[in-house]
Design a protein around this motif. Structure first.
Motif, PDB file in Angstrom:
ATOM      1  N   MET A  31     -55.400  -4.576  33.203  1.00  0.00           N
ATOM      2  CA  MET A  31     -54.424  -3.668  32.602  1.00  0.00           C
ATOM      3  C   MET A  31     -53.522  -3.031  33.650  1.00  0.00           C
ATOM      4  O   MET A  31     -52.480  -2.467  33.318  1.00  0.00           O
ATOM      5  CB  MET A  31     -55.144  -2.579  31.804  1.00  0.00           C
ATOM      6  N   TRP A  76     -50.146  -4.409  33.379  1.00  0.00           N
ATOM      7  CA  TRP A  76     -49.432  -4.181  32.128  1.00  0.00           C
ATOM      8  C   TRP A  76     -48.731  -2.830  32.167  1.00  0.00           C
ATOM      9  O   TRP A  76     -49.371  -1.788  32.214  1.00  0.00           O
ATOM     10  CB  TRP A  76     -50.429  -4.227  30.973  1.00  0.00           C
ATOM     11  N   ASP A  77     -47.427  -2.839  32.150  1.00  0.00           N
ATOM     12  CA  ASP A  77     -46.642  -1.605  32.136  1.00  0.00           C
ATOM     13  C   ASP A  77     -46.468  -1.183  30.673  1.00  0.00           C
ATOM     14  O   ASP A  77     -45.728  -1.798  29.921  1.00  0.00           O
ATOM     15  CB  ASP A  77     -45.276  -1.838  32.785  1.00  0.00           C
ATOM     16  N   GLU A  78     -47.167  -0.138  30.258  1.00  0.00           N
ATOM     17  CA  GLU A  78     -47.124   0.283  28.854  1.00  0.00           C
ATOM     18  C   GLU A  78     -45.731   0.754  28.434  1.00  0.00           C
ATOM     19  O   GLU A  78     -45.339   0.602  27.279  1.00  0.00           O
ATOM     20  CB  GLU A  78     -48.135   1.405  28.607  1.00  0.00           C
ATOM     21  N   ASP A  79     -45.008   1.354  29.364  1.00  0.00           N
ATOM     22  CA  ASP A  79     -43.679   1.876  29.029  1.00  0.00           C
ATOM     23  C   ASP A  79     -42.635   0.767  28.944  1.00  0.00           C
ATOM     24  O   ASP A  79     -41.699   0.854  28.148  1.00  0.00           O
ATOM     25  CB  ASP A  79     -43.236   2.911  30.075  1.00  0.00           C
ATOM     26  N   PRO A 102     -43.333  -3.075  28.920  1.00  0.00           N
ATOM     27  CA  PRO A 102     -44.134  -4.304  29.023  1.00  0.00           C
ATOM     28  C   PRO A 102     -43.273  -5.553  29.178  1.00  0.00           C
ATOM     29  O   PRO A 102     -42.187  -5.644  28.607  1.00  0.00           O
ATOM     30  CB  PRO A 102     -44.901  -4.318  27.698  1.00  0.00           C
ATOM     31  N   CYS A 129     -52.184  -7.741  20.806  1.00  0.00           N
ATOM     32  CA  CYS A 129     -50.917  -7.009  20.708  1.00  0.00           C
ATOM     33  C   CYS A 129     -50.562  -6.780  19.243  1.00  0.00           C
ATOM     34  O   CYS A 129     -50.050  -5.716  18.871  1.00  0.00           O
ATOM     35  CB  CYS A 129     -49.798  -7.782  21.400  1.00  0.00           C
ATOM     36  N   LEU A 140     -42.940  -4.327  23.231  1.00  0.00           N
ATOM     37  CA  LEU A 140     -44.062  -5.257  23.323  1.00  0.00           C
ATOM     38  C   LEU A 140     -43.780  -6.514  22.506  1.00  0.00           C
ATOM     39  O   LEU A 140     -44.066  -7.627  22.941  1.00  0.00           O
ATOM     40  CB  LEU A 140     -45.344  -4.587  22.822  1.00  0.00           C
TER      41      LEU A 140
END
Length: 217
Positions: A39, A42-45, A47, A70, A170
């Motif tokens: 994780m 993985w850039d949540e802001d 992706p 996802c 996403l």
């Protein structure tokens, strides 16, 4: 706790009941240690397709697994948003009426008894030193999920992604990769909602057991 909470969230939003294992004793890291995680990629802001795939491949998972998870996250986000709106706009009922229930009785709260499943069941192996439980949210599960309306757990997130009209970062990331796009198009058919839910449940169980040891005592 995280694994169980996720299973409850899936069922509470209208998804399938999931059996997961609690109390694993086969961990490779001591208490307090933080194991490496895909994780981190993985850039949540913001992706990206590369980041999403790297996160899943780190744990030996596939493009199909990435899309299913996802899609699950997207489904939970859509459902929870609708549920929050329903709760915010609720009108108190008349307590004198028989069908009027208080929040504490489970309609807006979550009644979640733990149902024990024998740890010797075939799908869990034997002598794992843990207990398998299901996400049973009790008799109120249908009423709780009802708060989500037409946004109950399903493949809506992937249907919108497949249409190319989603503004979700996403969803756009999944469509930017040939491997994940192919799977999105497969599950992004409105008629495949049940297939998606069934496969998402299998993946969730698989992810809660990543790296497990099958040794017996």
């Amino acid at each position: 706790v995280i694994a169980y909470s996720g299973a409850v969230a899936i069922e509470a939003t209208g998804g399938p009941r999931t059996i997961i294992q609690l109390g694993r004793t086969d961990g490779k890291y001591a208490d307090g240690q933080i194991p490496p995680s895909g994780m981190d990629k993985w850039d949540e802001d913001a992706p990206t397709a590369e980041g999403v795939m790297a996160a899943f491949q780190f744990s030996g998972l596939t493009a199909k697994d990435a899309v299913l998870m996802c899609g699950t996250l997207g489904a939970l986000e859509l459902a929870s948003s609708k549920m929050a709106e329903a709760i915010a706009s609720k009108v108190p009922c008349n307590p004198e009426l028989e069908d009027c229930t208080d929040d504490e009785e489970g309609y807006y709260g979550l009644y979640s008894p733990v149902t024990i499943v024998s740890e010797t069941k075939k799908e869990f192996g034997k002598n794992r030193g843990a207990t398998a439980v299901n996400s049973n949210t009790g008799f109120d599960s249908a009423r709780i999920a009802g708060l989500a309306g037409d946004a109950k757990f399903g493949n809506q997130f992937l249907v919108l992604a497949a249409s190319g009209k989603s503004e979700n970062a996403l969803a756009q990331a999944l469509m930017a990769n040939a491997q994940t796009k192919k799977v999105v198009m497969e599950y992004g058919d409105a008629r495949k909602s049940k297939d998606f839910a069934k496969d998402a449940e299998k993946l969730y169980v698989k992810m809660t057991e990543l790296g497990r040891s099958n040794t017996s005592r």
